[in-house]
Design a protein around this motif. Structure first.
Motif, PDB file in Angstrom:
ATOM      1  N   GLY A  73       0.640  -1.306   0.084  1.00  0.00           N
ATOM      2  CA  GLY A  73       0.083   0.062   0.080  1.00  0.00           C
ATOM      3  C   GLY A  73       0.999   1.089  -0.104  1.00  0.00           C
ATOM      4  O   GLY A  73       0.340   2.425  -0.677  1.00  0.00           O
ATOM      5  N   GLY A  77      -0.464   1.962  -3.382  1.00  0.00           N
ATOM      6  CA  GLY A  77      -1.872   2.209  -2.854  1.00  0.00           C
ATOM      7  C   GLY A  77      -2.573   0.960  -2.536  1.00  0.00           C
ATOM      8  O   GLY A  77      -2.086  -0.048  -2.518  1.00  0.00           O
ATOM      9  N   CYS A  89      -7.326   3.843  -0.741  1.00  0.00           N
ATOM     10  CA  CYS A  89      -6.232   4.650  -0.141  1.00  0.00           C
ATOM     11  C   CYS A  89      -5.048   4.662  -1.186  1.00  0.00           C
ATOM     12  O   CYS A  89      -4.228   3.775  -1.422  1.00  0.00           O
ATOM     13  CB  CYS A  89      -5.923   4.031   1.001  1.00  0.00           C
ATOM     14  N   CYS A  93       0.079   4.791   0.889  1.00  0.00           N
ATOM     15  CA  CYS A  93      -1.160   4.639   1.889  1.00  0.00           C
ATOM     16  C   CYS A  93      -0.342   3.933   2.991  1.00  0.00           C
ATOM     17  O   CYS A  93       0.065   2.911   3.104  1.00  0.00           O
ATOM     18  CB  CYS A  93      -1.685   3.688   1.484  1.00  0.00           C
ATOM     19  N   TYR A  96      -5.584   2.648   6.686  1.00  0.00           N
ATOM     20  CA  TYR A  96      -6.731   3.605   6.657  1.00  0.00           C
ATOM     21  C   TYR A  96      -7.358   3.697   8.178  1.00  0.00           C
ATOM     22  O   TYR A  96      -7.604   2.560   8.779  1.00  0.00           O
ATOM     23  CB  TYR A  96      -8.002   2.975   5.985  1.00  0.00           C
ATOM     24  N   PRO A 103      -8.011   8.191   5.065  1.00  0.00           N
ATOM     25  CA  PRO A 103      -6.537   7.497   5.054  1.00  0.00           C
ATOM     26  C   PRO A 103      -5.675   8.140   5.971  1.00  0.00           C
ATOM     27  O   PRO A 103      -5.609   9.227   6.231  1.00  0.00           O
ATOM     28  CB  PRO A 103      -6.196   7.985   3.686  1.00  0.00           C
ATOM     29  N   THR A 105      -2.543   8.534   5.738  1.00  0.00           N
ATOM     30  CA  THR A 105      -1.642   9.704   4.978  1.00  0.00           C
ATOM     31  C   THR A 105      -2.431  11.197   5.084  1.00  0.00           C
ATOM     32  O   THR A 105      -1.677  12.081   5.191  1.00  0.00           O
ATOM     33  CB  THR A 105      -1.476   9.169   3.602  1.00  0.00           C
TER      34      THR A 105
END
Length: 334
Positions: A73, A77, A89, A93, A96, A103, A105
């Motif tokens: 991720g 992502g 996300c 990422c 989440y 998210p 981030t």
């Protein structure tokens, strides 16, 4: 080219360290006897609903697979859920937060401006005040300026951050009504109010941290002023100002830069106490809220981001070393 080679080597070691930190952080938080899916299941939480929540959040696979999904991720992502309900996300990422429905981030990006504003402004102040006081104290050794600087530095080292912050709020905020006592105004919204709301946090942090730098600089400066190359510079007829600032201070800054990089990196990861005292919602407040809500994805994301900042600060310190003293970079390259 020498600087580029050093930077490439530091980048490779940084990635390895971040990988180790991410693995350790992930293991510590996700092996806790707490089920994030249970917290998001709602009431009544039937076994079927719990299973659906675990599947939606990606906790229905082994821990090692969860870790690989987490790393993936960051690079490309990630998606949570199934075809019927998908939460996307974007990369990078860091997970989440299902409790905050955002998210990790994005949550970090929203709060980073507050923390960065506090940390960078305070760091500049404490570096100037601390190094300046240490140099003056060393040059004026035994005089009134030296005794005053060292007395104040002892008080600064001994004072807790929260106590100094509360005293500053009481004296300059409530009693004298000179500065705001809390809150944050974004720089893009109003630069003047941004600066005005940060004056007190900057001053409190700077004075407390400058005490350490003053003592460190004084000790290093006294040692440097007794070296042979300083006596040689004086014998050549150089002015005392040039001897102190051009020759002695250059070598004194090497250990100071080391401490400064560590302090700045740690503070960029979240000025927890300062943000709480001055009611500013930065990364420190975000981390405390994540602990209170047992928001594991947010905990992992903020912790990993803070580790990245500390490592990046160390890399920057190494690059500054090469500018202050080329012999250090040569030894490192070997």
């Amino acid at each position: 080219m020498r600087i580029l080679r050093i930077a490439a080597g530091r980048l490779a070691s940084t990635l390895l360290v971040l990988l180790a930190v991410s693995m350790l952080t992930f293991a510590v938080f996700y092996l806790l006897p707490t089920d994030p899916a249970q917290l998001s299941c709602g009431r009544p939480c039937t076994p079927e609903r719990l299973a659906d929540a675990r599947a939606f959040m990606g906790y229905d696979v082994p821990v090692w697979q969860q870790y690989l999904d987490f790393l993936s991720g960051i690079v490309v992502g990630r998606e949570f859920g199934s075809a019927g309900a998908v939460v996307r996300c974007a990369a990078p990422c860091f997970g989440y937060s299902f409790q905050l429905d955002a998210p990790v981030t994005e949550l970090i990006a929203e709060r980073a401006g507050v923390t960065f504003s506090i940390a960078i402004g305070a760091a500049v102040l404490w570096l100037i005040i601390g190094v300046g006081a240490g140099v003056v104290s060393a040059v004026r050794r035994g005089e009134a300026a030296d005794r005053a600087a060292m007395t104040l530095s002892v008080a600064g080292v001994s004072a807790p951050t929260y106590l100094a912050g509360l005293l500053g709020i009481f004296l300059f905020g409530f009693t004298l009504d000179m500065v705001p006592v809390g809150g944050y105004v974004p720089l893009a919204e109003d630069p003047v109010q941004w600066l005005w709301h940060l004056v007190l946090p900057w001053t409190v942090l700077a004075l407390l941290s400058a005490a350490v730098y003053a003592r460190l600089t004084r000790g290093q400066m006294l040692e440097a002023l007794g070296e042979d190359y300083i006596r040689t510079a004086r014998a050549k007829g150089l002015s005392e100002r040039r001897v102190v600032l051009r020759h002695a201070l250059r070598n004194v800054l090497v250990p100071v830069v080391t401490v400064f990089g560590l302090d700045l990196g740690g503070l960029l990861g979240g000025a927890v106490i300062t943000e709480r005292v001055f009611s500013m919602q930065g990364l420190g407040a975000l981390l405390i809220d994540a602990v209170g809500n047992v928001d594991l994805p947010l905990l992992v994301g903020v912790t990993l981001f803070s580790a990245f900042l500390i490592i990046a600060a160390n890399v920057a310190v190494d690059l500054v070393y090469s500018a202050l003293d080329p012999r250090i970079s040569t030894e490192t390259g070997q």
